[in-house]
Design a protein around this motif. Structure first.
Motif, PDB file in Angstrom:
ATOM      1  N   CYS A   1      -7.076 -38.986 -27.603  1.00 41.22           N
ATOM      2  CA  CYS A   1      -6.338 -39.907 -26.735  1.00 41.22           C
ATOM      3  C   CYS A   1      -4.930 -39.370 -26.513  1.00 41.22           C
ATOM      4  CB  CYS A   1      -6.275 -41.293 -27.373  1.00 41.22           C
ATOM      5  SG  CYS A   1      -7.876 -41.972 -27.839  1.00 41.22           S
TER       6      CYS A   1
ATOM      7  N   LYS B   1     -10.659 -45.899 -19.941  1.00 43.43           N
ATOM      8  CA  LYS B   1     -10.325 -45.250 -21.206  1.00 43.43           C
ATOM      9  C   LYS B   1     -10.596 -46.175 -22.398  1.00 43.43           C
ATOM     10  CE  LYS B   1      -9.273 -41.455 -19.207  1.00 43.43           C
ATOM     11  NZ  LYS B   1     -10.178 -40.294 -19.353  1.00 43.43           N
TER      12      LYS B   1
ATOM     13  N   SER C   1      -7.455 -41.694 -23.667  1.00 41.84           N
ATOM     14  CA  SER C   1      -6.037 -41.702 -23.299  1.00 41.84           C
ATOM     15  C   SER C   1      -5.325 -42.745 -24.143  1.00 41.84           C
ATOM     16  CB  SER C   1      -5.883 -42.043 -21.809  1.00 41.84           C
ATOM     17  OG  SER C   1      -4.559 -42.432 -21.504  1.00 41.84           O
TER      18      SER C   1
END
Length: 261
Positions: free
Chosen positions: A183, A158, A141
């Motif tokens: 991401c 993340k 992310s």
């Protein structure tokens, strides 16, 4: 690193809705032979494969109701899926949640299950284990690259995905398995609408902020994830947001940007 998805066998976790669903759709458009979906929502999963099999042909997708946070269940259904497909060429570790109130479960799904999936896929695809190589996509992310006060544990998971992906990708010469990370920025999925925010911030303020957040469509992330599979080199980290075109991130060594104190 050009890779054709045509006739490949693929497994996608969290693939019955949102970004995972869009990835499955794009894989089938690209001619994937079969896609196995592992997701916790059995009703959603059955609807998804019914739709895909109607659009792309009978048995192009299969579904296994799976809670990836339960290691034994994940392993069992992973093996069943690979056996049913007759092998594995690509894994997309997509399953994830955003729940700061149940951060232990979030760690189990967002990072522990992703690590488990990666190692299971390497065992199947790795050349050092008699496999023919393959590709793994780990879904991270944009929150991996900032300080997010409203979702600190989610952001931490993340960050962990990026660190793990960069490190495990260094085994490519041994395994022949390319490992990359996508991401996405804010995307119109149930993760945002169902986010449980940190108790340390105002829930009203956090919810209001999320409601006003511009979001990209899941289809965009799905298409860019396919491009990541097809075009990017091993260890690539791509950022996909509404505000910019897709970016390939080059993370500098700490010695090049540290400030003496």
């Amino acid at each position: 690193m050009a890779l054709s998805i045509k006739d490949k066998s693929v497994l996608v976790t969290g693939g019955c809705r949102g970004i995972g669903y869009s990835c499955v759709h794009q894989l089938l458009l690209k001619g994937a032979k079969i896609v196995a979906i592992l997701d916790m929502d059995s009703v959603c999963g059955e609807k998804a494969i019914q739709k895909f099999n109607t659009e792309f042909g009978r048995n192009c997708t299969i579904f296994f109701s799976t809670n990836v946070s339960k290691a034994e269940e994940f392993e069992s259904n992973f093996k069943k899926a690979v056996e049913k497909m007759g092998g594995l060429d690509i894994l997309i570790n997509n399953a994830g949640i955003a729940n700061e109130r149940n951060w232990d479960m979030m760690i189990n799904i967002n990072i522990k299950a992703l690590i488990q999936g990666t190692f299971m896929a390497i065992d199947v695809m790795g050349k050092h284990k008699g496999g023919k190589g393959g590709t793994i996509i780990n879904m991270s992310s944009i929150s991996a690259f900032g300080a997010y006060v409203k979702i600190p544990v989610y952001a931490a998971t993340k960050h962990a995905v990026i660190g793990f992906t960069r490190a495990i990708a260094l085994n490519y010469e041994t395994t022949g398995v390319a490992i990359k990370a996508m991401c996405p920025g804010a995307t119109d999925t149930s993760i945002i609408s169902n986010t449980e925010y940190s108790n340390l911030v105002s829930q009203e303020e956090a919810s209001s902020f999320a409601a006003k957040m511009p979001r990209q469509r899941t289809e965009v992330v799905g298409k860019e994830t396919i491009r990541l599979i097809e075009e990017a080199t091993n260890g690539a980290i791509w950022i996909n947001t509404l505000e910019t075109s897709t970016l390939s991130l080059n993370i500098p060594d700490y010695t090049t940007y540290g400030t003496p104190v």
